[in-house]
Design a protein around this motif. Structure first.
Motif, PDB file in Angstrom:
ATOM      1  N   THR A   1     -40.455 -21.451  -8.606  1.00 42.36           N
ATOM      2  CA  THR A   1     -41.645 -22.283  -8.411  1.00 42.36           C
ATOM      3  C   THR A   1     -42.838 -21.645  -9.100  1.00 42.36           C
ATOM      4  O   THR A   1     -42.828 -20.448  -9.420  1.00 42.36           O
ATOM      5  CB  THR A   1     -41.964 -22.460  -6.911  1.00 42.36           C
ATOM      6  N   ARG A   2     -43.869 -22.446  -9.335  1.00 46.32           N
ATOM      7  CA  ARG A   2     -45.099 -21.903  -9.910  1.00 46.32           C
ATOM      8  C   ARG A   2     -45.792 -21.010  -8.889  1.00 46.32           C
ATOM      9  O   ARG A   2     -45.775 -21.292  -7.684  1.00 46.32           O
ATOM     10  CB  ARG A   2     -46.051 -23.038 -10.327  1.00 46.32           C
ATOM     11  N   LEU A   3     -46.424 -19.962  -9.385  1.00 48.91           N
ATOM     12  CA  LEU A   3     -47.120 -19.012  -8.517  1.00 48.91           C
ATOM     13  C   LEU A   3     -48.618 -19.004  -8.755  1.00 48.91           C
ATOM     14  O   LEU A   3     -49.376 -18.561  -7.884  1.00 48.91           O
ATOM     15  CB  LEU A   3     -46.570 -17.587  -8.754  1.00 48.91           C
ATOM     16  N   LEU A   4     -49.036 -19.483  -9.928  1.00 48.48           N
ATOM     17  CA  LEU A   4     -50.451 -19.431 -10.299  1.00 48.48           C
ATOM     18  C   LEU A   4     -50.948 -20.812 -10.706  1.00 48.48           C
ATOM     19  O   LEU A   4     -50.225 -21.583 -11.358  1.00 48.48           O
ATOM     20  CB  LEU A   4     -50.662 -18.463 -11.464  1.00 48.48           C
ATOM     21  N   GLU A   5     -52.186 -21.105 -10.316  1.00 55.49           N
ATOM     22  CA  GLU A   5     -52.873 -22.291 -10.806  1.00 55.49           C
ATOM     23  C   GLU A   5     -53.777 -21.847 -11.947  1.00 55.49           C
ATOM     24  O   GLU A   5     -54.613 -20.964 -11.772  1.00 55.49           O
ATOM     25  CB  GLU A   5     -53.695 -22.937  -9.685  1.00 55.49           C
TER      26      GLU A   5
END
Length: 300
Positions: free
Chosen positions: A44-48
């Motif tokens: 999954t993505r961890l950073l915006e």
């Protein structure tokens, strides 16, 4: 250690890919690739990301929290292995509550550095509650707190007694009184105290409970130095460690109220996360014990 976690932590702390790359001596595309690979591994993505900021999302917060612990544990493991063949050296992350950290710890560090210059200490000064949490999270190798640690998660040891006294400004009428007064007679005074979570605040509350009274007026300030200045200015009285007031007493800036039952005593305790200690940490603890055991250090 997985370098992907190290790169991820650096990006989070710098809030910027370019700044992280510069500190890690990497190119920005390489940093971006490390982050993409980590996100693919986690699933999954961890950073915006945007042109203005890099921020953690909920999944990122979880990974960041555990990555910090993993890196700290790896560093400790490597130090323990290195200790098998080397003399005391390397980093120690030391945390201390305010009284100990500001008035005692600098002298211990100076003494240690004279004999063991290869030890590289870093210091965090925060209140007792915060120091306990940092040791639990492996962000500190050792914490020194005021009072007792009452849980089983960490190893704790009482290393010294702290003598606490009630102080007032030089023009306070109670300083000229030769006879002992009862502590409960100070209920009408304005008491200047530290914030909740502070060991010094806990000691004051224990004192009030012991003598069964609650001050009519309490002022809360966030540092011992500010409390001392306020006491000197005549704003109120306070319960402070004898370690913290040596200079003020010598110069006549504040005085000790002659109250029955004082000095009030509390403990200084050390907290560690494991029984496995590096030579550097063992050396620091030995230096700390030697310093605190010297009677000349405890006199006013």
């Amino acid at each position: 250690m997985d370098q992907h976690l190290e790169v991820f932590v650096k990006v989070v702390e710098k809030e910027n890919f370019s700044k992280a790359a510069e500190e890690l001596h990497m190119t920005q595309p390489a940093v971006s690739q490390y982050i993409r690979t980590l996100e693919e591994s986690v699933g999954t993505r961890l950073l915006e990301r945007s042109n203005k900021y890099v921020r953690l999302n909920k999944a990122g917060e979880i990974v960041y929290h555990h990555a910090k612990e993993i890196i700290a544990l790896y560093t400790k493991m490597q130090s323990l292995v290195d200790d098998l063949t080397k003399r005391a050296s390397g980093p120690i992350a030391i945390g201390a509550s305010y009284t100990f950290g500001e008035y005692i710890l600098p002298h211990i560090i100076a003494k240690m550095q004279e004999q063991f210059p290869l030890i590289n200490p870093s210091i965090r000064i925060q209140n007792t509650k915060e120091i306990i949490e940092l040791v639990k999270k492996h962000q500190l190798d050792i914490g020194i707190i005021e009072g007792l640690y009452k849980q089983d998660i960490l190893n704790s040891e009482v290393v010294s007694k702290d003598r606490m006294v009630i102080v007032a400004g030089p023009r306070h009428p109670l300083l000229s009184q030769t006879e002992e007064i009862k502590i409960s007679d100070l209920e009408e005074e304005t008491w200047i105290l530290r914030e909740e979570g502070s060991g010094t605040r806990e000691a004051a509350e224990n004192l009030f409970e012991m003598y069964e009274f609650t001050p009519k007026k309490i002022m809360v300030f966030g540092s011992t130095q500010l409390i001392k200045e306020s006491v000197e200015a005549g704003l109120g009285i306070s319960l402070l460690s004898s370690w913290a007031i040596k200079k003020e007493l010598t110069n006549g800036y504040i005085g000790i109220i002659n109250a029955k039952g004082l000095p009030f005593k509390r403990n200084f305790s050390i907290l560690t996360h494991t029984s496995y200690q590096t030579k550097a940490l063992k050396t620091f603890i030995e230096t700390l014990r030697d310093y605190l055991a010297d009677p000349s250090k405890h006199t006013f």
